[in-house]
Design an enzyme around this catalytic site. Structure first.
Site, PDB file in Angstrom:
ATOM      1  N   ARG A 167     117.693  11.525 -18.205  1.00  0.00           N
ATOM      2  CA  ARG A 167     118.519  11.300 -17.017  1.00  0.00           C
ATOM      3  C   ARG A 167     119.143   9.908 -17.089  1.00  0.00           C
ATOM      4  NH1 ARG A 167     116.620  11.970 -10.729  1.00  0.00           N
ATOM      5  NH2 ARG A 167     114.998  10.456 -11.305  1.00  0.00           N
ATOM      6  N   ASP A 447     109.527   6.633  -5.906  1.00  0.00           N
ATOM      7  CA  ASP A 447     110.586   6.081  -6.738  1.00  0.00           C
ATOM      8  C   ASP A 447     111.713   5.625  -5.826  1.00  0.00           C
ATOM      9  OD1 ASP A 447     111.988   8.357  -5.987  1.00  0.00           O
ATOM     10  OD2 ASP A 447     112.036   9.236  -7.982  1.00  0.00           O
TER      11      ASP A 447
END
Length: 532
Positions: A167, A447
């Protein structure tokens, strides 16, 4: 690609760069990155301006809707391109940052795929990003290893490992340490470009290819941009069109109204969509933040069974399967709880119920954040989906409307919810400033996406002068009281030494700016990046 060996490129490094990582950023790699910048960065910046222009309309009362101009795409019969063999079975995917230990453990975890993350679980320091690229190349060549002297333990890859997916950073993030013609590089193009340039040949020799998760997409024009980037890279690498593959994270409220269009724009390259649930909640709040009818309750009260979240999840499944691609479920943020069997059992049961709902609804796979949860999710999917995927589950009887996707979540705003957001927001930002993008807090893996929810909710509630469950108004006076109390709680929890020697002063300052500024900051990582 032969001309890359002879042509020079005008690339400059920022004054903060001490290590140029010449083994990663070779002249040929820099030339390739320079060409990506030259061809695609101006349009990237235009797409970001388009986002800002659309936000102005939302602030005037506009709501997301299915685009009128693309009704033919939604209503006509077509399917996306082929899915490679090593992406046919994705029943459990593990995600995490690109540090060396995480990569080894994740690839060895027993999950079908590993999403190596340069985005939300990675603090994008120059060191993290460049060493992350080297770590991935070492993993692909099967030479990656690590010795942890504190544990006297060695780490190396098993014979059988997960399929690798990367990603890159979102379109909004620059790479300020590398400039082309004096202009900051795109984090997206640097992460994507280096991975493709360094690893395409080796991956294809192993019967695989560079696979990507594309984050934070807000419009089908952004999918069109990525498709052009993929096609250009394939031409440069001299590989067939459609070699590079993408799964798109549906983690913005606007993207959920353009699922068919996003798939169509990436038709030769796309293999799936994913329900990026935490960023999706963040986007829902952010895009509709000025509209009083869309005040969102405590974060813990918004789950995948909340009507607007369930609608979006089922629409992703329905659309993906109609177009012949995977519909991936969301993240289980829980992590195993040591030394507390009862609490651990409750956490595991939450994961089981979440994954059971996903597989029964029709998802082809799901995410976990910790190797200890791979088997939990795998057992559920093995029982209810014995075949590699369930793309034949069409959900033909499901009809999702614009109203369904925007239904206001029911719930309450409480002092406890405010306190938790302040506490988690500050703790996460402090860890991020120290270079850690994935942080275990209160038995959950946090996160940037979950931290975004925390600070955005406080901003929305404060600026809306929200009424709490107990009847009080959430105003600046109450905010200051709760902030002071939570800072004291954090200091008591981490200890005076860690509090003084850490990045807490800066983290508190940043959190205050993000919450109190009249103008909303689109992403907390933008102002925080300068302090990495």
């Amino acid at each position: 690609m032969s001309d890359l060996a002879v042509k020079k490129v005008s690339a400059q490094f920022s004054n903060e760069v001490a290590n140029y990582y010449p083994e990663v950023l070779t002249d040929e790699a820099l030339f390739f990155l320079g060409k990506l910048h030259e061809k695609f960065n101006e349009e990237r910046l235009s797409l970001l301006k388009r986002r800002a222009q659309e936000q102005v309309l939302f602030e005037k009362g506009k709501l997301p809707s299915f685009p009128v101009e693309t009704s033919d795409i939604r209503n006509s019969e077509w399917v996306a391109g082929t899915t490679p063999e090593d992406l046919q079975d994705r029943r459990v995917e593990i995600t995490g940052p690109v540090d060396r230990k995480m990569i080894i453990n994740a690839l060895n975890s027993g999950a079908k795929t590993f999403m190596a993350d340069f985005e939300d679980s990675n603090a994008p320091s120059w060191k993290n990003n460049m060493e992350g690229q080297q770590n991935l190349s070492d993993a692909i060549s099967k030479t990656i290893s690590l010795y942890d002297s504190t544990k006297d333990k060695s780490y190396q890859l098993n014979d059988e490992v997960a399929t690798l997916i990367v990603r890159p950073r979102g379109l909004h993030l620059n790479e300020e340490h590398l400039l082309f013609d004096g202009e900051s590089a795109s984090g997206s193009l640097i992460d994507f470009g280096l991975y493709v340039f360094r690893n395409t040949k080796a991956l294809m020799e192993q019967g695989s290819a560079p696979y990507f998760y594309l984050p934070k997409m807000e419009h089908y024009l952004e999918a069109r941009w990525w498709d052009r980037v993929f096609t250009y890279a394939e031409q440069c690498m001299n590989v067939p069109q459609g070699t590079l593959k993408a799964t798109v994270l549906i983690e913005t409220i606007t993207a959920s109204f353009q699922l068919n269009e996003i798939i169509y724009e990436l038709k030769d390259h796309i293999v799936g969509l994913n329900c990026g649930r935490w960023d999706y909640i963040f986007s829902y709040i952010k895009k509709l933040r000025y509209q009083p009818d869309f005040l969102v309750p405590n974060r813990d009260q918004v789950t995948m069974t909340t009507p607007f979240m369930e609608a979006y999840s089922k629409l992703v499944i329905q659309t993906c399967h109609k177009r012949g691609i995977h519909a991936m479920g969301g993240m289980a943020a829980q992590i195993p709880i040591k030394n507390d069997t009862e609490a651990n059992d409750k956490a595991i049961e939450k994961v089981r119920n979440d994954k059971l709902r996903e597989v029964q609804n029709g998802h082809d796979g799901t995410w976990v954040a910790h190797p200890g949860l791979v088997k939990v999710a795998m057992d559920i999917f093995d029982e209810y989906m014995p075949q590699p995927n369930q793309k034949d589950k069409m959900l033909s009887d499901v009809e999702i409307t614009e109203k369904d996707l925007l239904e206001k979540p029911e719930g309450t705003i409480t002092e406890e919810g405010i306190r938790k957001n302040i506490n988690v927001g500050i703790l996460y930002i402090e860890a991020w400033l120290r270079g850690n993008g994935a942080v275990a807090l209160y038995n959950l893996m946090e996160d940037a996406a979950t931290a975004e929810i925390s600070r955005t909710q406080v901003w929305q509630w404060l600026h809306a002068k929200a009424t709490l469950e107990d009847g009080r108004t959430f105003d600046i006076k109450l905010y200051n009281q709760l902030l002071e109390s939570e800072v004291n709680n954090i200091q008591a929890m981490v200890g005076d030494e860690a509090f003084c020697n850490g990045k807490f002063e800066r983290a508190i300052q940043l959190f205050e700016e993000l919450v109190l500024n009249e103008t909303f900051e689109e992403f907390l990582t933008l102002p925080a990046y300068q302090y990495l």
